[in-house]
Design a protein around this motif. Structure first.
Motif, PDB file in Angstrom:
ATOM      1  N   GLU A 108      50.371  48.717  41.328  1.00 33.25           N
ATOM      2  CA  GLU A 108      49.303  48.080  40.560  1.00 33.25           C
ATOM      3  C   GLU A 108      48.897  48.857  39.312  1.00 33.25           C
ATOM      4  N   ASN A 114      40.937  37.839  31.051  1.00 32.72           N
ATOM      5  CA  ASN A 114      41.307  38.825  32.074  1.00 32.72           C
ATOM      6  C   ASN A 114      40.211  39.882  32.138  1.00 32.72           C
ATOM      7  N   SER A 115      40.501  41.113  31.743  1.00 35.24           N
ATOM      8  CA  SER A 115      39.500  42.169  31.888  1.00 35.24           C
ATOM      9  C   SER A 115      38.442  42.149  30.787  1.00 35.24           C
ATOM     10  N   LEU A 120      28.978  43.333  35.222  1.00 32.95           N
ATOM     11  CA  LEU A 120      30.194  43.982  35.704  1.00 32.95           C
ATOM     12  C   LEU A 120      30.211  45.407  35.146  1.00 32.95           C
ATOM     13  N   GLY A 121      31.273  46.112  35.309  1.00 33.30           N
ATOM     14  CA  GLY A 121      31.347  47.467  34.782  1.00 33.30           C
ATOM     15  C   GLY A 121      32.760  47.990  34.880  1.00 33.30           C
ATOM     16  N   TRP A 122      32.907  49.280  34.594  1.00 36.22           N
ATOM     17  CA  TRP A 122      34.251  49.847  34.514  1.00 36.22           C
ATOM     18  C   TRP A 122      34.156  51.353  34.751  1.00 36.22           C
ATOM     19  N   ASP A 157      51.668  48.784  36.633  1.00 40.74           N
ATOM     20  CA  ASP A 157      51.641  47.486  35.950  1.00 40.74           C
ATOM     21  C   ASP A 157      50.386  47.338  35.115  1.00 40.74           C
ATOM     22  N   GLY A 163      36.023  38.269  45.337  1.00 38.66           N
ATOM     23  CA  GLY A 163      37.293  37.791  44.781  1.00 38.66           C
ATOM     24  C   GLY A 163      37.061  36.591  43.877  1.00 38.66           C
ATOM     25  N   GLU A 164      36.199  35.683  44.331  1.00 40.77           N
ATOM     26  CA  GLU A 164      35.857  34.515  43.526  1.00 40.77           C
ATOM     27  C   GLU A 164      35.171  34.931  42.236  1.00 40.77           C
ATOM     28  N   LEU A 216      35.426  37.766  40.592  1.00 38.13           N
ATOM     29  CA  LEU A 216      36.381  38.342  39.642  1.00 38.13           C
ATOM     30  C   LEU A 216      37.251  37.246  39.022  1.00 38.13           C
ATOM     31  N   SER A 217      37.625  36.292  39.866  1.00 36.55           N
ATOM     32  CA  SER A 217      38.522  35.256  39.413  1.00 36.55           C
ATOM     33  C   SER A 217      37.818  34.309  38.428  1.00 36.55           C
ATOM     34  N   MET A 227      48.591  49.476  33.645  1.00 36.34           N
ATOM     35  CA  MET A 227      48.580  50.285  32.424  1.00 36.34           C
ATOM     36  C   MET A 227      49.724  49.869  31.481  1.00 36.34           C
ATOM     37  N   ARG A 232      36.824  35.368  34.793  1.00 40.37           N
ATOM     38  CA  ARG A 232      37.868  35.505  33.770  1.00 40.37           C
ATOM     39  C   ARG A 232      37.986  34.254  32.908  1.00 40.37           C
ATOM     40  N   ARG A 284      35.664  40.374  29.802  1.00 38.63           N
ATOM     41  CA  ARG A 284      34.831  39.309  30.362  1.00 38.63           C
ATOM     42  C   ARG A 284      33.922  38.669  29.314  1.00 38.63           C
ATOM     43  N   ASN A 320      41.238  53.151  26.978  1.00 38.92           N
ATOM     44  CA  ASN A 320      41.121  52.631  28.335  1.00 38.92           C
ATOM     45  C   ASN A 320      39.822  51.831  28.532  1.00 38.92           C
TER      46      ASN A 320
END
Lengths: 529, 335
Positions: free
Chosen positions: A135, A449-450, A425-427, A138, A408-409, A411-412, A140, A415, A452, A436
């Protein structure tokens, strides 16, 4: 008498409590690792138990900083066009051994090629072993970035890239790039037990794996032939203790020396306790509220800035983080190089915010705020945070509905380009490189995707793309600083907070350094007598 | 008796198929995609999503997935965990002994204290002892597990330092665990002090896990005893001049045991499947925490396989209880 029995005897003979001694460091960890091959996984708990004690990488992060230093590569050379990176490898590096395997040679270029080709090439015999979900590799973008890897000689490896990319050297210090033994891989494949590479790991790190009992304990012994500074304790033990209150009880009772992730509510009591030390550092993370910048009225930067001014961030720090956080003004955390400290945060001014919204013709706005259903380091209680924002926005005439979904929902659905509402959200940073954060979370490629906020702003995009290919930090820094100014002006997010990371330990623990990238590293930690 | 056992065993088959279907469907009905959960905040491209879907078999029709699961299960293959990549069967049996050991100890604790407490309360019906005991049982039954566990840890491990905080044995002991039952492995290791350490580690989790069954058993025993003590044959026994001990211990208790054993049987099922909080707080490496973590991660093979295996264990316990009825009550086995 086996080494293990000797260790047991040594520990039993010591005076310290029931569990530990000057010879053995006990860390109360928060959970079980998913496995011991870091390239297969993404969780920090797994990296604590695998990549940090057991393995090394070509480059390493200097503990306590995001500075990249030589690891198994003594030096590296980046070609003028940035398309080739040549690593000169360290000689005399010994791999661990176990009951099933004794290395016949030292670390060399074959191990580097094995490590990356198994992740890159679908036809590699190890590509599908242990599930084969690479994961991080991929995530990165390594499959696109690495064109080929060449062995120049036993101690020189050349990476041919498909495009120049400055963060590549830092990426090589990430956990997924931990160097595994090609010889061990071949031996286990021949023995029909390739999954042992993951379950009974062999690395070059300061500790060698001894035993693991799921949800109970992981044991390591010092690697006496380690190439770097040897570990200061004979044994490292992870006592897996999921409950934070129980971890603290174990530290108090002397059953553990160090624990991670204390309850924020306990931190003050820990600081006040005489026989407990608490270390703290800002985490390399950011928690934010991302507007959907593609739908009105959030496609208007003035509206976004007005909404940002309506949020009382200090109240959030006090209530949600219980003091263990700091207000975020930039998308980068303050411990990251190129953090632009000259930027002033939006003032908290509901009256002005209301005026600005009125000036943009926004009245009686109904808005959704998405609150995550899970606790994360950058947001310990998203529901509560959303409630505070709901109160704040009500003061400027914005009616907020809080919505949430299963993780999961969440995150999905978040997007989706036409997502209705702003999302919490955060990182947490992976490699200490501004790219990054800025490219992953705010770059045009990250939309749907990431990214948001679904934000794609060409002046910002041009800066981060330019910065990505420049070779030196000095050249990249001004571009990232300017990008942060554009970010502030355009306000695709309300930046909320950076959390503070706490580590709790007994006073006899020496040499522990809180690592900004979030790992718990015990390679140079000792115990006073 | 043989017919009785066979008829009970036959009920296993439809129950097993039903449980297989329910456990397969349960995790899939929940919202949340395991691939998206695995990717986390980073997310993943559509191509990568498709690749992983194919790898995990999600791209095939649901009935095909179920058929493959069912045929796998019948051959003893429960699939591999999405997270650890290890076989579910191996993970279950690495963790199950810890849960079973704790459950057995908790049940012994609950029965040894609950049965006599219920009998004494019934014999002293309405008196102070009865009221005190039943009030305590109610408190025990209502107590939040995590609060009770932390209270015991703070008092007995923190303040008095009589017991260790958590874990199964002191970390100074290290030996292979062929059976997974720490008490047995500690004895087998021959290491001095290992058994004592394992026992000390069992004390608090046993009390915590055994508290609710203890309260239930005490209350059930009391009410069953009260019912039996009012029967004619008990009066007859008293009239015959039998001692109170013999009447209560032999004539009354034996007949009162049937509903109590039902409750014990049900409690064993609850203990096996429901030791989640106790296991989490005491860092006890059992199946409870494993299952909960897997549900959060949408680790389909672990959830469906784990549920099925737990269900089979509970079915075995229930069958054993049914056998016990037959032993205690001849009317049942002759029916």
């Amino acid at each position: 008498m086996s080494h293990i029995r000797k260790l047991g005897l040594a520990l039993a003979l010591t005076a310290f409590g029931t569990a530990a001694s000057a010879q053995s460091l006990v860390y109360c960890s928060e959970g079980s690792p998913e496995g011991f091959d870091p390239a297969l996984y993404t969780a920090g708990t797994t990296f604590d138990a695998s990549s940090h004690p057991i393995y090394n990488r070509l480059t390493e992060f200097k503990v306590g900083t995001t500075e990249v230093i030589p690891g198994l590569a003594e030096s590296w050379d980046v070609s003028d066009d940035g398309m080739t990176v040549t690593f000169s490898l360290r000689k005399g590096v010994k791999f661990h051994s176990n009951d099933a395997f004794s290395p016949s040679r030292d670390f060399n270029a074959d191990d580097v090629i094995f490590t990356f080709n198994r992740q890159k090439n679908d036809d590699h015999p190890y590509n599908q072993v242990s599930g084969g979900t690479w994961e991080y590799f991929d995530g990165m973008s390594m499959p696109d970035l690495i064109g080929s890897i060449e062995k120049v000689d036993d101690y020189t490896v050349k990476f041919n890239l498909t495009r120049p990319e400055a963060p590549f050297i830092a990426n090589m210090a990430m956990d997924f790039a931990s160097i595994v033994s090609a010889e061990y891989g071949e031996a286990m494949m021949a023995a029909g037990t390739p999954e042992l590479v993951n379950q009974a790991p062999i690395g070059t790190g300061p500790f060698k794996f001894q035993a693991y009992q799921k949800d109970a304990v992981i044991r390591y012994l010092r690697h006496d032939d380690y190439w770097g500074d040897p570990a200061k304790v004979d044994a490292l033990i992870f006592a897996i203790t999921p409950d934070a209150s129980v971890r603290y009880q174990k530290v108090q009772a002397g059953e553990c020396h160090v624990m991670a992730y204390p309850n924020p509510a306990d931190v003050q009591a820990m600081k006040d306790a005489e026989d407990i030390m608490v270390m703290e550092q800002e985490g390399l993370n950011v928690g934010y509220l991302a507007y959907n910048t593609t739908i009105p009225p959030y496609d208007n930067a003035n509206v976004r800035r007005a909404l940002n001014m309506a949020i009382d961030k200090q109240a959030i720090i006090d209530v949600v983080f219980q003091g263990s956080g700091q207000i975020a003004k930039n998308p980068l955390p303050p411990t990251m190089w190129s953090y632009n400290d000259k930027i002033t945060d939006d003032e908290y001014n509901p009256e002005k915010a209301q005026e600005m919204l009125a000036a943009e013709g926004v009245e009686g706005l109904d808005m959704k705020i998405w609150a995550m259903p899970v606790q994360r380091p950058y947001n310990p209680n998203a529901r509560r945070m959303a409630e505070l924002m709901q109160e704040d926005f009500a003061k400027v005439g914005v009616n907020v509905e809080i919505v949430s979904y299963e993780w999961g929902e969440y995150l999905s659905r978040s997007r989706e380009l036409d997502r209705d509402g702003a999302i919490l959200l955060g990182w947490t940073g992976d490699n200490g490189d501004p790219d990054n954060f800025l490219a992953v979370l705010l770059g045009c490629d990250g939309r749907e995707n990431s990214n948001r906020a679904q934000w794609c702003h060409q002046p910002f995009e041009d800066l981060i793309q330019q910065a990505k290919v420049l070779p030196t930090q000095e050249e990249r820094q001004p571009l990232y600083e300017e990008a942060q100014e554009i970010f502030k002006e355009q306000a695709p997010w309300a930046t909320i907070a950076h959390s503070v990371v706490y580590m709790t330990m007994r006073p006899e623990v020496e040499g522990y350094v809180v690592h900004p990238l979030g790992g718990h590293i015990f390679n140079q930690v000792g115990l006073s007598q | 008796m043989l017919n009785y056992v066979l008829s009970r065993l036959l009920t296993f088959v439809p129950t097993f198929i039903g449980v297989t279907l329910i456990s397969f469907a349960f995790i899939r009905v929940l919202p949340g995609d395991p691939i998206i959960v695995m990717a986390g905040e980073r997310g993943l491209t559509d191509e990568r999503y498709a690749e992983l879907s194919e790898q995990f078999g999600f791209d095939r029709p649901i009935y095909v997935q179920f058929w493959e699961y069912l045929t796998g299960v019948l051959q003893g293959d429960f699939g591999n965990s999405f997270v650890t990549k290890k076989p579910v069967w191996d993970e279950f049996f690495a963790l199950f002994p810890a849960t079973l050991e704790l459950s057995i100890c908790a049940m012994i604790f609950a029965v040894l204290l609950g049965l006599p407490a219920g009998v004494i309360a019934a014999v002293n019906r309405g008196k102070f002892f009865d009221r005190a005991l039943m009030s305590t049982a109610l408190v025990g039954y209502s107590m939040p597990i995590f609060w009770w566990a932390l209270l015991l840890i703070i008092v007995f491990s923190g303040m008095l330092q009589w017991t260790p905080v958590s874990g199964r044995i002191d970390l100074i002991y290290y030996f292979p665990d062929p059976t997974g039952f720490m008490l047995i492995d500690a004895i087998a290791s021959g290491q001095k002090g290992a058994l004592g350490s394992a026992v000390r580690h069992l004390v608090l989790p046993t009390i915590v896990l055994g508290t609710i069954p203890l309260a239930v058993i005490a209350r059930q025993t009391r009410s069953a005893m009260l019912e039996v003590l009012g029967e004619d044959y008990i009066r007859t026994a008293r009239a015959k001049g039998l001692t109170a001990g013999r009447i209560n211990g032999i004539h009354a208790l034996r007949n009162a045991l049937i509903p109590v054993i039902t409750v014990i049987g049900l409690s064993v099922g609850t203990l096996l499947a429901g030791a989640i909080l106790t296991e989490t707080i005491f860092s006890w490496p059992g199946i409870g925490k494993w299952m909960v973590d897997s549900i959060f991660r949408r680790d389909y093979p672990v959830v469906q396989g784990g549920l099925l295996l737990i269900a089979v264990m509970v079915m075995i316990v229930n069958l054993t209880v049914d056998m016990l009825y037959g032993v205690i009550n001849p009317k049942i086995r002759k029916r």
